[in-house]
Motif scaffolding. Structure first.
Motif, PDB file in Angstrom:
ATOM      1  N   HIS A 150       0.819  -1.215   0.000  1.00 37.98           N
ATOM      2  CA  HIS A 150       0.000   0.000   0.000  1.00 37.98           C
ATOM      3  C   HIS A 150       0.850   1.262   0.000  1.00 37.98           C
ATOM      4  N   LEU A 151       2.097   1.162   0.473  1.00 35.75           N
ATOM      5  CA  LEU A 151       2.965   2.342   0.479  1.00 35.75           C
ATOM      6  C   LEU A 151       3.262   2.815  -0.943  1.00 35.75           C
ATOM      7  N   LYS A 152       3.250   1.877  -1.882  1.00 34.56           N
ATOM      8  CA  LYS A 152       3.494   2.215  -3.278  1.00 34.56           C
ATOM      9  C   LYS A 152       2.181   2.422  -4.036  1.00 34.56           C
ATOM     10  N   ASN A 153       1.226   1.535  -3.806  1.00 40.14           N
ATOM     11  CA  ASN A 153       0.025   1.511  -4.636  1.00 40.14           C
ATOM     12  C   ASN A 153      -1.121   2.376  -4.137  1.00 40.14           C
ATOM     13  N   LEU A 154      -1.183   2.636  -2.854  1.00 41.73           N
ATOM     14  CA  LEU A 154      -2.327   3.365  -2.296  1.00 41.73           C
ATOM     15  C   LEU A 154      -1.899   4.587  -1.492  1.00 41.73           C
ATOM     16  N   SER A 155      -0.743   5.121  -1.768  1.00 39.78           N
ATOM     17  CA  SER A 155      -0.235   6.243  -0.971  1.00 39.78           C
ATOM     18  C   SER A 155      -1.086   7.498  -1.124  1.00 39.78           C
ATOM     19  N   ASP A 156      -1.857   7.580  -2.196  1.00 39.91           N
ATOM     20  CA  ASP A 156      -2.702   8.758  -2.416  1.00 39.91           C
ATOM     21  C   ASP A 156      -4.123   8.568  -1.881  1.00 39.91           C
ATOM     22  N   ARG A 157      -4.390   7.437  -1.255  1.00 36.60           N
ATOM     23  CA  ARG A 157      -5.707   7.128  -0.719  1.00 36.60           C
ATOM     24  C   ARG A 157      -5.701   7.284   0.795  1.00 36.60           C
ATOM     25  N   PRO A 158      -6.878   7.479   1.401  1.00 33.44           N
ATOM     26  CA  PRO A 158      -6.932   7.533   2.868  1.00 33.44           C
ATOM     27  C   PRO A 158      -6.423   6.227   3.486  1.00 33.44           C
ATOM     28  N   TRP A 159      -5.856   6.334   4.673  1.00 30.49           N
ATOM     29  CA  TRP A 159      -5.260   5.157   5.310  1.00 30.49           C
ATOM     30  C   TRP A 159      -6.289   4.065   5.534  1.00 30.49           C
ATOM     31  N   VAL A 160      -7.542   4.425   5.774  1.00 28.67           N
ATOM     32  CA  VAL A 160      -8.555   3.406   6.027  1.00 28.67           C
ATOM     33  C   VAL A 160      -8.782   2.535   4.786  1.00 28.67           C
ATOM     34  N   ILE A 161      -8.682   3.112   3.602  1.00 22.30           N
ATOM     35  CA  ILE A 161      -8.800   2.334   2.360  1.00 22.30           C
ATOM     36  C   ILE A 161      -7.617   1.372   2.257  1.00 22.30           C
ATOM     37  N   ALA A 162      -6.426   1.884   2.525  1.00 24.39           N
ATOM     38  CA  ALA A 162      -5.236   1.026   2.487  1.00 24.39           C
ATOM     39  C   ALA A 162      -5.361  -0.102   3.511  1.00 24.39           C
ATOM     40  N   ALA A 163      -5.890   0.210   4.688  1.00 21.42           N
ATOM     41  CA  ALA A 163      -6.051  -0.814   5.724  1.00 21.42           C
ATOM     42  C   ALA A 163      -7.039  -1.891   5.277  1.00 21.42           C
ATOM     43  N   LEU A 164      -8.139  -1.502   4.674  1.00 21.55           N
ATOM     44  CA  LEU A 164      -9.135  -2.480   4.218  1.00 21.55           C
ATOM     45  C   LEU A 164      -8.590  -3.349   3.085  1.00 21.55           C
ATOM     46  N   VAL A 165      -7.878  -2.734   2.150  1.00 17.63           N
ATOM     47  CA  VAL A 165      -7.268  -3.511   1.062  1.00 17.63           C
ATOM     48  C   VAL A 165      -6.232  -4.471   1.642  1.00 17.63           C
ATOM     49  N   SER A 166      -5.412  -3.971   2.552  1.00 20.70           N
ATOM     50  CA  SER A 166      -4.390  -4.814   3.187  1.00 20.70           C
ATOM     51  C   SER A 166      -5.035  -5.961   3.956  1.00 20.70           C
TER      52      SER A 166
END
Length: 123
Positions: free
Chosen positions: A30-46
């Motif tokens: 997520h640090l590479k692919n979702l860095s422009d998204r809110p952390w909650v989105i990155a957390a759910l994807v992760s």
């Protein structure tokens, strides 16, 4: 060869390696692919990716526990994690290769030596 493929340690290494690929992407992708998204989105994807990690890790550890002690299983996991993480960091995340990777790997190899020395198969 079929004896190797059916051995609990081989199956454990295979499952834990695949598990670590998913884990590494869940933890760091997520640090590479979702860095422009809110952390909650990155957390759910992760979290979604981590489900696949657990579907491999849990049976891998259960199989491994039939042939390895808990400390051996944990140290094996750490060695696999480093083996998966370094290529991920270098090739996917474009991190520079550092001599520290070698030193860390040697420390893990030393830990594996102490954890497995004198071990008897199936003990």
């Amino acid at each position: 060869m079929s004896g190797l493929l059916s051995s609990p340690i081989f199956r454990t290494v295979l499952l834990l390696t695949a598990s670590n690929v998913f884990m590494t992407f869940a933890w760091y992708g997520h640090l590479k692919n979702l860095s422009d998204r809110p952390w909650v989105i990155a957390a759910l994807v992760s979290w979604g990716i981590a489900l696949f990690e657990y579907l491999l890790q849990v049976p891998g550890n259960r199989i491994g526990a039939t042939a390895l002690s808990l400390p051996q299983l944990k140290m094996l996991q750490e060695a696999i994690a480093l083996t998966v993480f370094v290529p991920f960091a270098v090739f996917y995340m474009k991190q520079p290769v550092k001599l520290d990777f070698l030193w860390a790997g040697l420390c893990i190899m030393g830990a594996l030596y102490f954890m497995f020395r004198g071990a008897t198969p199936g003990a």
